[in-house]
Design an enzyme around this catalytic site. Sequence first.
Site, PDB file in Angstrom:
ATOM      1  CG  HIS A 178      -0.230  -2.605   2.584  1.00  0.00           C
ATOM      2  ND1 HIS A 178       0.080  -1.170   2.220  1.00  0.00           N
ATOM      3  CD2 HIS A 178       1.171  -3.057   2.950  1.00  0.00           C
ATOM      4  CE1 HIS A 178       1.266  -1.069   2.308  1.00  0.00           C
ATOM      5  NE2 HIS A 178       1.902  -2.111   2.362  1.00  0.00           N
ATOM      6  CB  ALA A 179       0.947  -0.144   6.543  1.00  0.00           C
ATOM      7  CB  THR A 180      -1.201   2.198   2.234  1.00  0.00           C
ATOM      8  OG1 THR A 180      -1.568   0.675   1.624  1.00  0.00           O
ATOM      9  CG2 THR A 180       0.316   2.624   2.068  1.00  0.00           C
ATOM     10  CE  LYS A 181      -5.321  -1.514   0.011  1.00  0.00           C
ATOM     11  NZ  LYS A 181      -4.009  -1.526  -0.567  1.00  0.00           N
ATOM     12  CB  VAL A 182      -9.852   2.164   5.945  1.00  0.00           C
ATOM     13  CG1 VAL A 182     -10.748   2.509   7.000  1.00  0.00           C
ATOM     14  CG2 VAL A 182      -9.895   3.201   4.508  1.00  0.00           C
TER      15      VAL A 182
END
Length: 363
Positions: A178-182
Site C-alpha cells: 500500500h502507498a503508506t508502506k516502506v
Amino acid sequence: MINVTKTFLPPFEEYTTQLKRAWDKAWITNNGELAHELEELLKKYLNLDHLLYAANGTIVLQLALKALEITGEVITTPFSYVATTTALLWENCTPVFVDINDRNFCIDENKIEAAITPKTQAILATHVYGHPCNIAAIEKIASKHRLKVIYDAAHAFGTQYNGNSVFNYGDVSTCSFHATKVFHTGEGGCMVAKDPVIAEKLMLYRQFGHIGEDYYTMGINAKNSEMHAAMGLCNLKYIDDILLKRKQVWEHYAESLKNHDLQILEIDGNVSYNYAYFPVVFTCEEQLLEAVTDLNAKGIIPRRYFNPSLNKLPYVDYAPCPVAESIASRVLCLPLFYELATEDQDKIINSIVNTKSIAKKCA
Ligand SMILES: *Cc1c(COP(=O)(O)O)cnc(C)c1O
C-alpha cells in the site's frame, strides 16, 4: 503540514516510461509482463524462491487462511492494523487474542501455549512496525501443537531475521505494498509460501482458480494491474536509498528522545530492521494527548498506530490483553518518510521533549 508519512514517488517520466510498455502491448492486467517482471525482481531483491504479487495486503491474508484450510480458532495479536483481525473474521475463523510483549510489541510467545485449545488451528502474528516476532519460539510451539503459522509481514519489507528475509518464515508470509508502506505499488501486496503445493493453491486462488480453460478450484480476483506493477518497478530501484534514509531519520529520533523518559522500540540483535515506523510510548495517555495537541498546533500530524487494541473492537468477543491495551493508549507513531527534512524532524523532537517536561499529569 507534515503527516506521519508521505508516499515516495519516482520521477514522473520513469513511471510513464514503464507504463508505455503496457500501452504498447495494450495489456494492462492479468499477470502481464510488468507484474511478472516485478515478481522476479522482488524475488531477487529479497532472495526468495517464491513470491506472488497480489492486489493488496488484506486479500493475501484471506487467501493464506483459505490455502491452509484454517476454519477454527486462530491465535493472533491484538496489536496490529485492523485487517489482521478482519481477515480472520471474513474467513469465518475465530480470533483468539494473546497479549503482546512490551519491548517490541509483537505477540508474547510465552503466552501462546496457554491459549491453545483442541480447536486451535493456526497462529496469525504480525511483525508489528516491521520488527519480527520471536519466530524461533513460535516455530517450536507450532510444530509441537501441529499448528500452521501465518505472518502478517505488512510492515516488514526489507527486514531480515537471522540474515534472511523475514518473508522466509511461517507457512505463509504476506506483505502489503500500500502507498503508506516502506515499499509500495500504490495498492498491492504479496504472499510467500514455502510449500509448493500451498504456493500453487495461492497462485490459482489469485486468478479465479483457473488457468485458461482449465478450472481447478474456487478462487477470487486477487491479481494486480500493470499500472500498479509499473509503480513497483520504479520504486524498487530506489528501495536501498529509501531504507537508508529511514534508518537515518529513525536513529536521529532514537538518539534525541532516549533520555526523556519515553519508551522506544528495542531491536533484537538477530534482526536487520527496516525502520518502517518510529513508535514512541508515553508514560500515560494524557501526556500523549498533550503531545498530539502541541504537534497539531505546529501542523504536524502523527498517528495513534495502533489504537484501539483489536481485542476491543465492537465486533469481536472481548478478552483482556492488558499490555496491548496499555501500549495502544500510549503509543504514537512519529512522521518518518524519505523526504523528511532534518529541521522538520527537529521541530517534532523539540515539541515532544517540551511536552514531556511540562506534563506532570501521570500519576
Ligand atoms: C496495511 C496493513 C494491512 C493491509 O494491507 P492493505 O494493502 O492496505 O490491504 C494488513 N496488515 C497490516 C499489519 C497492515 O499494516
